[in-house]
Design a protein around this motif. Structure first.
Motif, PDB file in Angstrom:
ATOM      1  N   LEU A 120      18.432 -46.998  20.439  1.00 30.78           N
ATOM      2  CA  LEU A 120      18.260 -45.633  20.037  1.00 30.78           C
ATOM      3  C   LEU A 120      19.201 -44.684  19.132  1.00 30.78           C
ATOM      4  CD1 LEU A 120      16.894 -44.632  23.390  1.00 30.78           C
ATOM      5  CD2 LEU A 120      15.291 -44.855  21.409  1.00 30.78           C
ATOM      6  N   SER A 121      18.806 -44.189  18.067  1.00 23.94           N
ATOM      7  CA  SER A 121      19.465 -43.575  17.260  1.00 23.94           C
ATOM      8  C   SER A 121      19.068 -41.920  17.024  1.00 23.94           C
ATOM      9  CB  SER A 121      19.462 -44.130  15.580  1.00 23.94           C
ATOM     10  OG  SER A 121      18.340 -43.716  15.127  1.00 23.94           O
ATOM     11  N   ALA A 122      19.524 -41.167  16.439  1.00 23.93           N
ATOM     12  CA  ALA A 122      18.966 -39.680  16.226  1.00 23.93           C
ATOM     13  C   ALA A 122      17.909 -39.722  15.395  1.00 23.93           C
ATOM     14  CB  ALA A 122      20.275 -39.053  15.466  1.00 23.93           C
ATOM     15  N   LEU A 123      17.531 -40.757  14.623  1.00 30.00           N
ATOM     16  CA  LEU A 123      16.325 -40.646  13.970  1.00 30.00           C
ATOM     17  C   LEU A 123      15.145 -40.932  14.959  1.00 30.00           C
ATOM     18  CD1 LEU A 123      17.629 -43.597  11.251  1.00 30.00           C
ATOM     19  CD2 LEU A 123      17.257 -41.049  10.820  1.00 30.00           C
ATOM     20  N   ASP A 124      15.302 -41.708  16.221  1.00 27.66           N
ATOM     21  CA  ASP A 124      14.332 -41.765  17.060  1.00 27.66           C
ATOM     22  C   ASP A 124      14.036 -40.472  17.679  1.00 27.66           C
ATOM     23  OD1 ASP A 124      13.833 -44.583  17.085  1.00 27.66           O
ATOM     24  OD2 ASP A 124      15.908 -44.709  17.719  1.00 27.66           O
ATOM     25  N   LEU A 125      15.137 -39.604  17.999  1.00 32.36           N
ATOM     26  CA  LEU A 125      14.908 -38.331  18.639  1.00 32.36           C
ATOM     27  C   LEU A 125      14.185 -37.250  17.476  1.00 32.36           C
ATOM     28  CD1 LEU A 125      18.008 -37.573  20.396  1.00 32.36           C
ATOM     29  CD2 LEU A 125      16.148 -38.623  21.449  1.00 32.36           C
ATOM     30  N   ALA A 126      14.390 -37.391  16.201  1.00 23.77           N
ATOM     31  CA  ALA A 126      13.783 -36.845  15.118  1.00 23.77           C
ATOM     32  C   ALA A 126      12.291 -37.144  15.025  1.00 23.77           C
ATOM     33  CB  ALA A 126      14.540 -36.840  13.825  1.00 23.77           C
ATOM     34  N   LEU A 127      11.926 -38.252  15.044  1.00 26.77           N
ATOM     35  CA  LEU A 127      10.824 -38.689  15.027  1.00 26.77           C
ATOM     36  C   LEU A 127       9.888 -38.475  16.225  1.00 26.77           C
ATOM     37  CD1 LEU A 127       8.546 -40.177  13.241  1.00 26.77           C
ATOM     38  CD2 LEU A 127       9.269 -42.345  14.166  1.00 26.77           C
ATOM     39  N   ALA A 128      10.600 -38.421  17.401  1.00 25.23           N
ATOM     40  CA  ALA A 128       9.792 -37.764  18.507  1.00 25.23           C
ATOM     41  C   ALA A 128       9.365 -36.419  18.432  1.00 25.23           C
ATOM     42  CB  ALA A 128      10.622 -38.058  19.817  1.00 25.23           C
ATOM     43  N   THR A 129      10.186 -35.666  17.716  1.00 23.99           N
ATOM     44  CA  THR A 129       9.904 -34.109  17.664  1.00 23.99           C
ATOM     45  C   THR A 129       9.021 -34.206  16.600  1.00 23.99           C
ATOM     46  OG1 THR A 129      12.400 -33.731  17.914  1.00 23.99           O
ATOM     47  CG2 THR A 129      11.071 -32.147  16.657  1.00 23.99           C
ATOM     48  N   LYS A 130       8.810 -34.880  15.673  1.00 29.06           N
ATOM     49  CA  LYS A 130       7.682 -34.982  14.656  1.00 29.06           C
ATOM     50  C   LYS A 130       6.456 -35.476  15.280  1.00 29.06           C
ATOM     51  CE  LYS A 130      10.766 -35.003  10.838  1.00 29.06           C
ATOM     52  NZ  LYS A 130      11.505 -35.597   9.661  1.00 29.06           N
ATOM     53  N   VAL A 131       6.443 -36.391  15.894  1.00 29.21           N
ATOM     54  CA  VAL A 131       5.194 -36.939  16.813  1.00 29.21           C
ATOM     55  C   VAL A 131       4.812 -35.730  17.737  1.00 29.21           C
ATOM     56  CG1 VAL A 131       4.260 -38.636  18.423  1.00 29.21           C
ATOM     57  CG2 VAL A 131       5.636 -39.374  16.583  1.00 29.21           C
ATOM     58  N   ASP A 132       5.679 -35.239  18.479  1.00 26.40           N
ATOM     59  CA  ASP A 132       5.435 -34.130  19.151  1.00 26.40           C
ATOM     60  C   ASP A 132       4.466 -32.778  18.586  1.00 26.40           C
ATOM     61  OD1 ASP A 132       6.017 -35.373  21.613  1.00 26.40           O
ATOM     62  OD2 ASP A 132       7.709 -33.995  22.107  1.00 26.40           O
ATOM     63  N   ALA A 133       5.043 -32.823  17.340  1.00 27.94           N
ATOM     64  CA  ALA A 133       4.049 -31.719  16.392  1.00 27.94           C
ATOM     65  C   ALA A 133       2.791 -32.119  15.953  1.00 27.94           C
ATOM     66  CB  ALA A 133       5.125 -31.392  15.355  1.00 27.94           C
ATOM     67  N   ILE A 134       2.378 -33.387  16.097  1.00 27.53           N
ATOM     68  CA  ILE A 134       1.019 -33.866  15.804  1.00 27.53           C
ATOM     69  C   ILE A 134      -0.050 -33.012  16.901  1.00 27.53           C
ATOM     70  CG2 ILE A 134      -0.423 -35.880  15.502  1.00 27.53           C
ATOM     71  CD1 ILE A 134       1.920 -37.281  14.623  1.00 27.53           C
ATOM     72  N   GLU A 135      -1.061 -32.729  16.151  1.00 26.88           N
ATOM     73  CA  GLU A 135      -2.229 -32.020  16.985  1.00 26.88           C
ATOM     74  C   GLU A 135      -2.748 -33.217  17.622  1.00 26.88           C
ATOM     75  OE1 GLU A 135      -6.257 -29.240  16.410  1.00 26.88           O
ATOM     76  OE2 GLU A 135      -4.467 -29.265  14.704  1.00 26.88           O
ATOM     77  N   VAL A 136      -3.081 -32.982  18.925  1.00 26.27           N
ATOM     78  CA  VAL A 136      -3.798 -34.105  19.736  1.00 26.27           C
ATOM     79  C   VAL A 136      -4.797 -33.078  20.671  1.00 26.27           C
ATOM     80  CG1 VAL A 136      -3.594 -35.607  21.794  1.00 26.27           C
ATOM     81  CG2 VAL A 136      -1.421 -35.140  20.219  1.00 26.27           C
TER      82      VAL A 136
END
Length: 154
Positions: A120-136
């Motif tokens: 895991l890198s900071a990139l994974d945390l950043a992408l997780a944040t962006k995935v959480d921003a996706i409407e579901v």
């Protein structure tokens, strides 16, 4: 988590602690993966991972702390596929790609890892944040479970 603000939840339905955590992850949502993640991409330390995951309550690490994952139940098959398509757009833009799994036509799992470093890198945390921003469009039963776990107010 940011997605909770964008989905069928009025602000009053979110716990104060969850809203407070939104401030802590704003910096992650603006991070971009370089053109190619490489073997030189730094691994997160256990303390950095723990700190990052406090801001991402829907994500959990595996035992080895090399992958973080998030699961949920979509309202239906179409909602699950719409989410996958949205994740694909973000992942392509970021040049950082998760593993996506769909079972029982609406049970979704997203796994993040910086493949080039096997962890895991900071990139994974950043992408997780962006995935959480996706409407579901979540399953109503799944939302009730989240409320029971204290992520949303009843």
């Amino acid at each position: 988590m940011l997605s909770l603000l964008r989905h069928n939840f009025p602000r009053r339905c979110l716990s104060d602690s969850l809203v407070g955590e939104l401030q802590r992850v704003r910096f992650l949502s603006t991070r971009l993966c370089p053109d190619v993640c490489s073997a030189q991409t730094p691994l997160l330390t256990p303390s950095e991972l723990g700190e990052g995951l406090r801001s991402l309550p829907l994500w959990t690490p595996n035992t080895e702390q090399t992958v973080i994952s998030r699961t949920f139940v979509a309202k239906n098959f179409v909602a699950a596929i719409k989410f996958f398509n949205s994740v694909a757009e973000v992942a392509e833009r970021e040049k950082h790609h998760p593993n996506l799994h769909l079972t029982n036509f609406r049970e979704v799992a997203v796994e993040l890892q910086t493949h080039a470093i096997g962890g895991l890198s900071a990139l994974d945390l950043a992408l997780a944040t962006k995935v959480d921003a996706i409407e579901v469009e979540y399953s109503p039963a799944w939302l009730l479970k989240q409320q029971a776990q204290g992520l949303l107010l009843k």
